[in-house]
Scaffold this motif. Structure first.
Motif, PDB file in Angstrom:
ATOM      1  N   VAL A  45      55.208 -61.939  -1.770  1.00 27.29           N
ATOM      2  CA  VAL A  45      56.441 -61.145  -1.708  1.00 27.29           C
ATOM      3  C   VAL A  45      56.112 -59.699  -1.331  1.00 27.29           C
ATOM      4  N   ASP A  46      55.074 -59.136  -1.958  1.00 28.76           N
ATOM      5  CA  ASP A  46      54.676 -57.751  -1.672  1.00 28.76           C
ATOM      6  C   ASP A  46      54.262 -57.573  -0.216  1.00 28.76           C
ATOM      7  N   PHE A  47      53.410 -58.464   0.304  1.00 29.44           N
ATOM      8  CA  PHE A  47      52.944 -58.348   1.687  1.00 29.44           C
ATOM      9  C   PHE A  47      54.112 -58.404   2.660  1.00 29.44           C
ATOM     10  N   ILE A  48      55.003 -59.365   2.467  1.00 30.59           N
ATOM     11  CA  ILE A  48      56.138 -59.503   3.379  1.00 30.59           C
ATOM     12  C   ILE A  48      57.014 -58.250   3.326  1.00 30.59           C
ATOM     13  N   ARG A  49      57.270 -57.747   2.126  1.00 32.04           N
ATOM     14  CA  ARG A  49      58.099 -56.542   1.975  1.00 32.04           C
ATOM     15  C   ARG A  49      57.429 -55.339   2.642  1.00 32.04           C
ATOM     16  N   VAL A  50      56.153 -55.133   2.382  1.00 31.99           N
ATOM     17  CA  VAL A  50      55.444 -53.964   2.903  1.00 31.99           C
ATOM     18  C   VAL A  50      55.343 -54.004   4.421  1.00 31.99           C
ATOM     19  N   PHE A  51      55.003 -55.167   4.988  1.00 32.32           N
ATOM     20  CA  PHE A  51      54.855 -55.231   6.443  1.00 32.32           C
ATOM     21  C   PHE A  51      56.201 -55.306   7.168  1.00 32.32           C
ATOM     22  N   THR A  52      57.257 -55.743   6.498  1.00 36.16           N
ATOM     23  CA  THR A  52      58.594 -55.667   7.090  1.00 36.16           C
ATOM     24  C   THR A  52      59.036 -54.208   7.151  1.00 36.16           C
ATOM     25  N   ALA A  53      58.763 -53.455   6.105  1.00 34.44           N
ATOM     26  CA  ALA A  53      59.142 -52.037   6.071  1.00 34.44           C
ATOM     27  C   ALA A  53      58.300 -51.203   7.034  1.00 34.44           C
ATOM     28  N   ASN A  54      57.063 -51.615   7.277  1.00 29.02           N
ATOM     29  CA  ASN A  54      56.172 -50.833   8.126  1.00 29.02           C
ATOM     30  C   ASN A  54      55.840 -51.643   9.386  1.00 29.02           C
TER      31      ASN A  54
ATOM     32  N   ASN B 127      53.238 -47.774  -5.990  1.00 25.86           N
ATOM     33  CA  ASN B 127      54.121 -47.882  -4.822  1.00 25.86           C
ATOM     34  C   ASN B 127      55.019 -49.111  -4.887  1.00 25.86           C
ATOM     35  N   GLY B 128      55.151 -49.725  -6.062  1.00 26.35           N
ATOM     36  CA  GLY B 128      56.080 -50.828  -6.253  1.00 26.35           C
ATOM     37  C   GLY B 128      55.508 -52.211  -6.022  1.00 26.35           C
ATOM     38  N   CYS B 129      54.209 -52.326  -5.815  1.00 25.35           N
ATOM     39  CA  CYS B 129      53.597 -53.646  -5.631  1.00 25.35           C
ATOM     40  C   CYS B 129      53.208 -54.234  -6.981  1.00 25.35           C
ATOM     41  N   SER B 130      53.014 -55.523  -7.007  1.00 27.61           N
ATOM     42  CA  SER B 130      52.664 -56.204  -8.248  1.00 27.61           C
ATOM     43  C   SER B 130      51.187 -56.058  -8.591  1.00 27.61           C
ATOM     44  N   PHE B 131      50.409 -55.460  -7.696  1.00 28.96           N
ATOM     45  CA  PHE B 131      48.975 -55.277  -7.912  1.00 28.96           C
ATOM     46  C   PHE B 131      48.533 -54.032  -7.153  1.00 28.96           C
ATOM     47  N   THR B 132      47.322 -53.585  -7.434  1.00 26.48           N
ATOM     48  CA  THR B 132      46.732 -52.467  -6.709  1.00 26.48           C
ATOM     49  C   THR B 132      45.510 -52.974  -5.969  1.00 26.48           C
ATOM     50  N   LEU B 133      45.468 -52.730  -4.671  1.00 19.74           N
ATOM     51  CA  LEU B 133      44.342 -53.135  -3.838  1.00 19.74           C
ATOM     52  C   LEU B 133      43.518 -51.890  -3.535  1.00 19.74           C
ATOM     53  N   PRO B 134      42.372 -51.723  -4.208  1.00 20.73           N
ATOM     54  CA  PRO B 134      41.556 -50.527  -3.972  1.00 20.73           C
ATOM     55  C   PRO B 134      41.049 -50.472  -2.532  1.00 20.73           C
ATOM     56  N   PRO B 135      41.159 -49.329  -1.866  1.00 24.54           N
ATOM     57  CA  PRO B 135      40.674 -49.226  -0.490  1.00 24.54           C
ATOM     58  C   PRO B 135      39.215 -49.669  -0.324  1.00 24.54           C
ATOM     59  N   ALA B 136      38.396 -49.473  -1.351  1.00 21.59           N
ATOM     60  CA  ALA B 136      36.987 -49.896  -1.269  1.00 21.59           C
ATOM     61  C   ALA B 136      36.842 -51.410  -1.180  1.00 21.59           C
TER      62      ALA B 136
END
Length: 146
Positions: A99-108, A21-30
């Protein structure tokens, strides 16, 4: 809508933070904890990284005309990464995650329609003091109208 519903939506959004989804890492839901867990925090199991914690920091409630209520809630979101687990430079990875957190939470900003608005208002890092781990803590302010 209450703060638990909003916290659950924060977890859903974090779970969608993937490299696909364009992030620099993957955060597993678990690896997403909707409260602080000492056991999860202290775990050194490589499968537990990256890991996140979502905690309620505080809030206020105001009564509005028409029997509505306004809730302003602050969440703390903590992300922990570890160098060497697909992360060659943990501090660079933490900076990319910011950068990813700010981008994702600004978009959502509506938390999938569950909030009037949500925005990251502060963040702080461990500045390398926890090496080989890296930590960033975000403050997410959320407004709910019920």
């Amino acid at each position: 809508m209450n703060f638990k519903d909003a916290r659950d939506q924060v977890a859903v959004i974090l779970g969608a933070m993937t490299q696909d989804n364009g992030c620099s890492f993957t955060l597993p839901p678990a690896n997403i904890n909707t409260s602080f867990s000492k056991k999860a925090y202290e775990s050194k199991d490589p499968a537990s990284y990256p890991k996140a914690f979502i905690m309620v920091d505080g809030g206020d409630i105001q009564q509005l005309p028409g029997n509505q209520g306004e809730q302003n809630i602050s969440f703390l979101m903590m992300l922990m990464m570890r160098e060497g687990l697909g992360t060659p430079d943990v501090q660079a990875s933490i900076e990319n995650a910011i950068v990813d957190f700010i981008r994702v939470f600004t978009a959502n900003y509506s938390l999938n329609g569950s909030a009037t608005w949500a925005r990251i208002t502060h963040f702080a890092t461990d500045a390398g003091t926890l090496h080989p781990e890296g930590v960033v803590v975000f403050r997410l302010d959320v407004q709910l109208i019920s």
